[in-house]
Design a protein around this motif. Structure first.
Motif, PDB file in Angstrom:
ATOM      1  N   LEU A  28      91.973 -74.713  93.143  1.00 35.17           N
ATOM      2  CA  LEU A  28      91.070 -74.885  94.497  1.00 35.17           C
ATOM      3  C   LEU A  28      90.238 -73.330  94.390  1.00 35.17           C
ATOM      4  CD1 LEU A  28      93.516 -75.704  97.216  1.00 35.17           C
ATOM      5  CD2 LEU A  28      91.884 -77.394  96.033  1.00 35.17           C
ATOM      6  N   ILE A  29      88.798 -73.667  94.822  1.00 42.89           N
ATOM      7  CA  ILE A  29      88.041 -72.562  95.287  1.00 42.89           C
ATOM      8  C   ILE A  29      87.550 -72.431  96.661  1.00 42.89           C
ATOM      9  CG2 ILE A  29      86.068 -71.149  94.438  1.00 42.89           C
ATOM     10  CD1 ILE A  29      86.185 -72.618  91.948  1.00 42.89           C
ATOM     11  N   HIS A  30      88.342 -71.762  97.446  1.00 47.57           N
ATOM     12  CA  HIS A  30      88.197 -71.946  98.855  1.00 47.57           C
ATOM     13  C   HIS A  30      87.475 -70.638  99.389  1.00 47.57           C
ATOM     14  CE1 HIS A  30      91.549 -69.266  98.787  1.00 47.57           C
ATOM     15  NE2 HIS A  30      92.445 -70.069  98.324  1.00 47.57           N
ATOM     16  N   GLY A  31      87.309 -69.704  98.550  1.00 46.17           N
ATOM     17  CA  GLY A  31      86.506 -68.687  99.151  1.00 46.17           C
ATOM     18  C   GLY A  31      87.337 -67.637  99.737  1.00 46.17           C
ATOM     19  N   TYR A  32      86.896 -66.395 100.212  1.00 45.47           N
ATOM     20  CA  TYR A  32      87.477 -65.422 100.827  1.00 45.47           C
ATOM     21  C   TYR A  32      87.109 -64.948 102.015  1.00 45.47           C
ATOM     22  CZ  TYR A  32      89.922 -60.755 101.675  1.00 45.47           C
ATOM     23  OH  TYR A  32      90.649 -59.838 102.300  1.00 45.47           O
ATOM     24  N   GLY A  91      94.396 -62.831  86.401  1.00 48.48           N
ATOM     25  CA  GLY A  91      94.849 -61.375  86.150  1.00 48.48           C
ATOM     26  C   GLY A  91      93.660 -60.799  87.224  1.00 48.48           C
ATOM     27  N   ARG A  92      92.698 -61.469  88.078  1.00 48.95           N
ATOM     28  CA  ARG A  92      91.780 -60.748  88.673  1.00 48.95           C
ATOM     29  C   ARG A  92      92.040 -60.670  90.074  1.00 48.95           C
ATOM     30  NH1 ARG A  92      85.994 -63.081  87.430  1.00 48.95           N
ATOM     31  NH2 ARG A  92      85.671 -61.157  88.788  1.00 48.95           N
ATOM     32  N   HIS A  93      93.066 -60.988  90.368  1.00 48.45           N
ATOM     33  CA  HIS A  93      93.615 -60.934  91.909  1.00 48.45           C
ATOM     34  C   HIS A  93      92.531 -61.400  92.998  1.00 48.45           C
ATOM     35  CE1 HIS A  93      97.060 -58.407  90.493  1.00 48.45           C
ATOM     36  NE2 HIS A  93      96.567 -57.880  89.726  1.00 48.45           N
ATOM     37  N   ASN A  94      92.171 -62.761  92.610  1.00 53.11           N
ATOM     38  CA  ASN A  94      91.119 -63.435  93.212  1.00 53.11           C
ATOM     39  C   ASN A  94      91.604 -64.100  94.462  1.00 53.11           C
ATOM     40  OD1 ASN A  94      88.725 -64.870  94.118  1.00 53.11           O
ATOM     41  ND2 ASN A  94      88.190 -65.731  92.257  1.00 53.11           N
ATOM     42  N   LEU A  95      91.362 -63.474  95.707  1.00 56.50           N
ATOM     43  CA  LEU A  95      91.813 -64.003  96.774  1.00 56.50           C
ATOM     44  C   LEU A  95      91.161 -65.538  97.316  1.00 56.50           C
ATOM     45  CD1 LEU A  95      92.131 -60.640  98.888  1.00 56.50           C
ATOM     46  CD2 LEU A  95      93.949 -61.695  97.528  1.00 56.50           C
ATOM     47  N   GLY A  96      90.121 -65.814  96.458  1.00 59.11           N
ATOM     48  CA  GLY A  96      89.389 -66.885  97.138  1.00 59.11           C
ATOM     49  C   GLY A  96      89.808 -68.039  96.090  1.00 59.11           C
ATOM     50  N   ILE A  97      90.729 -68.010  95.299  1.00 62.45           N
ATOM     51  CA  ILE A  97      91.223 -69.318  94.586  1.00 62.45           C
ATOM     52  C   ILE A  97      92.930 -69.343  94.825  1.00 62.45           C
ATOM     53  CG2 ILE A  97      89.681 -69.085  92.972  1.00 62.45           C
ATOM     54  CD1 ILE A  97      92.880 -68.568  91.452  1.00 62.45           C
ATOM     55  N   THR A  98      93.180 -70.665  94.739  1.00 62.10           N
ATOM     56  CA  THR A  98      94.596 -71.163  94.690  1.00 62.10           C
ATOM     57  C   THR A  98      95.081 -72.072  93.808  1.00 62.10           C
ATOM     58  OG1 THR A  98      94.828 -70.639  96.939  1.00 62.10           O
ATOM     59  CG2 THR A  98      96.444 -71.730  96.053  1.00 62.10           C
ATOM     60  N   ILE A  99      95.899 -71.932  92.979  1.00 57.23           N
ATOM     61  CA  ILE A  99      96.242 -73.096  91.556  1.00 57.23           C
ATOM     62  C   ILE A  99      97.434 -74.001  92.674  1.00 57.23           C
ATOM     63  CG2 ILE A  99      97.267 -73.377  89.697  1.00 57.23           C
ATOM     64  CD1 ILE A  99      94.881 -71.879  89.477  1.00 57.23           C
ATOM     65  N   VAL A 100      97.191 -75.224  92.566  1.00 55.51           N
ATOM     66  CA  VAL A 100      98.051 -76.285  93.220  1.00 55.51           C
ATOM     67  C   VAL A 100      98.893 -76.883  92.013  1.00 55.51           C
ATOM     68  CG1 VAL A 100      98.277 -78.125  94.688  1.00 55.51           C
ATOM     69  CG2 VAL A 100      96.378 -76.471  95.157  1.00 55.51           C
ATOM     70  N   LEU A 101     100.076 -76.971  92.394  1.00 55.54           N
ATOM     71  CA  LEU A 101     100.957 -77.643  91.289  1.00 55.54           C
ATOM     72  C   LEU A 101     101.368 -78.736  92.026  1.00 55.54           C
ATOM     73  CD1 LEU A 101     103.450 -74.602  90.517  1.00 55.54           C
ATOM     74  CD2 LEU A 101     101.235 -75.252  89.284  1.00 55.54           C
ATOM     75  N   LEU A 102     100.963 -80.173  91.473  1.00 54.72           N
ATOM     76  CA  LEU A 102     101.278 -81.335  92.062  1.00 54.72           C
ATOM     77  C   LEU A 102     102.298 -82.084  91.619  1.00 54.72           C
ATOM     78  CD1 LEU A 102      97.292 -82.623  91.578  1.00 54.72           C
ATOM     79  CD2 LEU A 102      98.638 -81.841  93.774  1.00 54.72           C
TER      80      LEU A 102
END
Length: 102
Positions: A28-32, A91-102
């Protein structure tokens, strides 16, 4: 830019579609947040995902700040899906994304 309730509806729809396609995970790219202070959509999406984990609707989620090889959950996912090692956000500590395990 969607309102929070619209973003949550889209989240539900995208998880449903990913399940129909039998995808094992979803990025998910939800932004920060446009102010740089952590937006309402990010907070609402993360809260909804944690609720989904607790209810058993999804297997888990990895927030962008934890999407690193040094995170135990992330590392296990990378071992089972080595193609994710080339993910540009790893490794970028991107607060604007989340990986969802389905």
């Amino acid at each position: 830019m969607p309102l929070v309730h619209e973003a949550l509806q889209r989240l539900d729809r995208e998880i449903h579609l990913a399940r129909q396609e039998k995808a094992p995970l979803l990025k998910l790219i939800h932004g920060y947040g446009s102010t740089g202070a952590g937006g309402d959509i990010r907070i609402a999406v993360q809260k909804r995902l944690l609720e989904m984990v607790q209810s058993g609707h999804i297997r888990g989620c990895i927030f962008g700040e934890s999407w690193t090889k040094s995170d135990e959950v992330s590392w296990k996912l990378l071992q089972s899906h080595p193609e994710l090692k080339s993910d540009s956000d790893l490794g970028r500590h991107n607060l604007g994304i989340t990986i969802v395990l389905l």
